[in-house]
Design a protein around this motif. Sequence first.
Motif, PDB file in Angstrom:
ATOM      1  N   UNK A 226       0.852  -1.197   0.000  1.00 52.27           N
ATOM      2  CA  UNK A 226       0.000   0.000   0.000  1.00 52.27           C
ATOM      3  C   UNK A 226       0.885   1.244   0.000  1.00 52.27           C
ATOM      4  N   UNK A 227       0.994   1.851  -1.153  1.00 54.62           N
ATOM      5  CA  UNK A 227       1.836   3.027  -1.333  1.00 54.62           C
ATOM      6  C   UNK A 227       1.094   4.244  -0.771  1.00 54.62           C
ATOM      7  N   UNK A 228       1.794   5.109  -0.015  1.00 59.28           N
ATOM      8  CA  UNK A 228       1.102   6.306   0.483  1.00 59.28           C
ATOM      9  C   UNK A 228       0.540   7.138  -0.668  1.00 59.28           C
ATOM     10  N   UNK A 229      -0.721   7.507  -0.537  1.00 59.49           N
ATOM     11  CA  UNK A 229      -1.357   8.339  -1.563  1.00 59.49           C
ATOM     12  C   UNK A 229      -0.770   9.746  -1.508  1.00 59.49           C
ATOM     13  N   UNK A 230      -0.879  10.482  -2.612  1.00 54.14           N
ATOM     14  CA  UNK A 230      -0.372  11.859  -2.605  1.00 54.14           C
ATOM     15  C   UNK A 230      -1.371  12.774  -1.886  1.00 54.14           C
ATOM     16  N   UNK A 231      -1.102  14.079  -1.898  1.00 55.00           N
ATOM     17  CA  UNK A 231      -1.942  15.006  -1.134  1.00 55.00           C
ATOM     18  C   UNK A 231      -3.417  14.922  -1.497  1.00 55.00           C
ATOM     19  N   UNK A 232      -3.669  14.658  -2.766  1.00 50.02           N
ATOM     20  CA  UNK A 232      -5.069  14.561  -3.189  1.00 50.02           C
ATOM     21  C   UNK A 232      -5.646  13.156  -2.999  1.00 50.02           C
ATOM     22  N   UNK A 233      -4.833  12.271  -2.439  1.00 50.84           N
ATOM     23  CA  UNK A 233      -5.323  10.926  -2.174  1.00 50.84           C
ATOM     24  C   UNK A 233      -5.122   9.961  -3.331  1.00 50.84           C
ATOM     25  N   UNK A 234      -4.270  10.351  -4.306  1.00 43.49           N
ATOM     26  CA  UNK A 234      -4.114   9.533  -5.507  1.00 43.49           C
ATOM     27  C   UNK A 234      -2.875   8.644  -5.447  1.00 43.49           C
ATOM     28  N   UNK A 235      -2.959   7.531  -6.152  1.00 40.99           N
ATOM     29  CA  UNK A 235      -1.784   6.694  -6.382  1.00 40.99           C
ATOM     30  C   UNK A 235      -1.166   7.192  -7.679  1.00 40.99           C
ATOM     31  N   UNK A 236      -0.016   7.864  -7.577  1.00 42.05           N
ATOM     32  CA  UNK A 236       0.599   8.398  -8.795  1.00 42.05           C
ATOM     33  C   UNK A 236       1.436   7.326  -9.473  1.00 42.05           C
ATOM     34  N   UNK A 237       1.659   7.523 -10.768  1.00 36.81           N
ATOM     35  CA  UNK A 237       2.478   6.585 -11.533  1.00 36.81           C
ATOM     36  C   UNK A 237       3.891   6.544 -10.975  1.00 36.81           C
ATOM     37  N   UNK A 238       4.416   7.716 -10.596  1.00 36.73           N
ATOM     38  CA  UNK A 238       5.769   7.777 -10.044  1.00 36.73           C
ATOM     39  C   UNK A 238       5.865   6.932  -8.779  1.00 36.73           C
ATOM     40  N   UNK A 239       4.885   7.081  -7.911  1.00 32.93           N
ATOM     41  CA  UNK A 239       4.910   6.325  -6.653  1.00 32.93           C
ATOM     42  C   UNK A 239       4.774   4.827  -6.921  1.00 32.93           C
ATOM     43  N   UNK A 240       3.892   4.471  -7.859  1.00 35.17           N
ATOM     44  CA  UNK A 240       3.691   3.053  -8.170  1.00 35.17           C
ATOM     45  C   UNK A 240       4.962   2.459  -8.765  1.00 35.17           C
ATOM     46  N   UNK A 241       5.593   3.237  -9.638  1.00 30.68           N
ATOM     47  CA  UNK A 241       6.791   2.751 -10.309  1.00 30.68           C
ATOM     48  C   UNK A 241       7.951   2.598  -9.319  1.00 30.68           C
ATOM     49  N   UNK A 242       8.068   3.566  -8.431  1.00 28.95           N
ATOM     50  CA  UNK A 242       9.197   3.459  -7.497  1.00 28.95           C
ATOM     51  C   UNK A 242       8.938   2.339  -6.495  1.00 28.95           C
ATOM     52  N   UNK A 243       7.683   2.105  -6.143  1.00 24.03           N
ATOM     53  CA  UNK A 243       7.364   0.960  -5.274  1.00 24.03           C
ATOM     54  C   UNK A 243       7.728  -0.340  -5.990  1.00 24.03           C
ATOM     55  N   UNK A 244       7.405  -0.403  -7.276  1.00 18.58           N
ATOM     56  CA  UNK A 244       7.714  -1.607  -8.054  1.00 18.58           C
ATOM     57  C   UNK A 244       9.226  -1.835  -8.124  1.00 18.58           C
TER      58      UNK A 244
END
Length: 512
Positions: A226-244
């Motif tokens: 569970x990747x922390x959502x950004x300020x607006x509560x979204x899962x960004x591509x950058x966050x998903x990619x870096x988690x991957x």
Amino acid sequence: MIADSPSPHDPSAAAIPAFLDGSAASRRSLGRAIGAAVNAIGHDLVGRDRPYSGHSPTALDELLGMELAPEQGTDIDAVMRRVGEQVIRNSVVVSHPWCVAHLHCPPLVVSCAAEVAIAATNQSMDSWDQAPAATHVEQRMIAWLARECGLDVCADGVFTSGGSQSNLMGLLLARDRAVARLGGSVAVDGLPASAGRFRIICSDATHFSILKAARVLGLGDVAVTAVPADREGRLTATAAESAADDLMSAGLRPIAIVGTAGTTDLGTIDPLDELAEVAQRLDAWFHVDAAVAGALLMSERERHRLTGLESADSVAVDFHKLWFQAIGCGAFLVADGADLEPIQLHADYLNPEPADSGWDPPNLVDKSLQTTRRFDALKLFVSLQVHGRRFFGRCVEATIDLAAEAAAIIERDPRLELAQRPTLNTVLLRYVPPDGGAETDVDQVNALIRRQLLLSGQAVVGQTRLQGRTWLKLTLMNPTTAREDIRRLLDLVATAGAAADHSAVAGADDGA
Ligand SMILES: *Cc1c(COP(=O)(O)O)cnc(C)c1O
């Protein structure tokens, strides 16, 4: 005692036939019984000035300690009157403008009427010979929905009990495809040891049914990243990619990305198109949980926000939320119908191999986790036929507009604080005492507001946590709610807040 035990075959035993048997008398009997139900709703639900009676769990449990299975039956009118007085009167009024805790919609009148037809015809969707016409109606509704989502012609799917089941199906197919890529088969051999390295990437605002699905699928909580959502509560591509990247450097395998179109608390829509690209690069399954925002498809004004949905491998849509259907009604779609194969299993009595039976009718059990299954597609079909799709678009837009209006009122009221500007139909707010107060006290006061409003029956308001704090939540599901209803509700919340603040302070003084 024989005389006291009426036989279902004895026509003199009951004034009205017990079963729908095709006779005019049994049809009248159905009409009368439905009339009794409608009367009970009329007396004990419609027009109530409060969304709940206010009974506590203990009081309700005591009140409902009635005899459950009497030897002798009673007339339906009497039974329904009792149901009205004891059950319906203590139900939440989902159409009340102050019943705003959950994604819990007021059902369309025609959806309720369709329920009668669904129950009376009692088709079972598992096999064609139990639901001939119903099978084709459902198939066509699925094909229609898939087109609305922008999926390809080879898309397929099935109606489900709701978002949780649809999410489970999406992750099941993701898991089985990941195992197939490794040359194995979950269907035959169960989970391989390497499945311990499978990871599902989602945001921390993802619905908890994803976690539950991971448990059911034998992957466990450990499999959900569970990747922390950004300020607006979204899962960004950058966050998903870096988690991957992190997962892969640790020797783990991202098998799926879950994008949410309409998170439960903030209504956030993840950037679906960007997440689809990330999933493709990773060769991971892209599941979109559109339980909430799937309804935006009906709105010309809003549907652009679902861009990227057409790139999903699977999609969950809930019709018992912003499509205003009676519970339960949901759908699960896959971009490629061939991917449903892991769910298919043949039973000689129900859906035999075509080679064994000599013909190949569509048996929808081939695509479903359920066997016996309701014809819920009919409710949606009837509702779309009666109201037309523009009506649905306007209803969704109305709930979004209401949330924006609520936010504007909150921003102007010094007694209230808005968590953030709403994106869909939910509003997170809290009462702030005039002197500020410690955060934990403010949390407690807001929890108290919610409980007191519920247990006085005045308002059914939601409560959740965001960034470690307690917030009240308004989930605006009723398109007919007026701005004035919202203004009065917010005033009620603030007034209850002042009272709760005093009692909390008094409680603290007592304890000192
Ligand atoms: C409601 C909801 C679900 C669960 O759907 P059910 O129909 O309650 O099973 C899943 N995801 C999201 C985002 C939801 O809001």
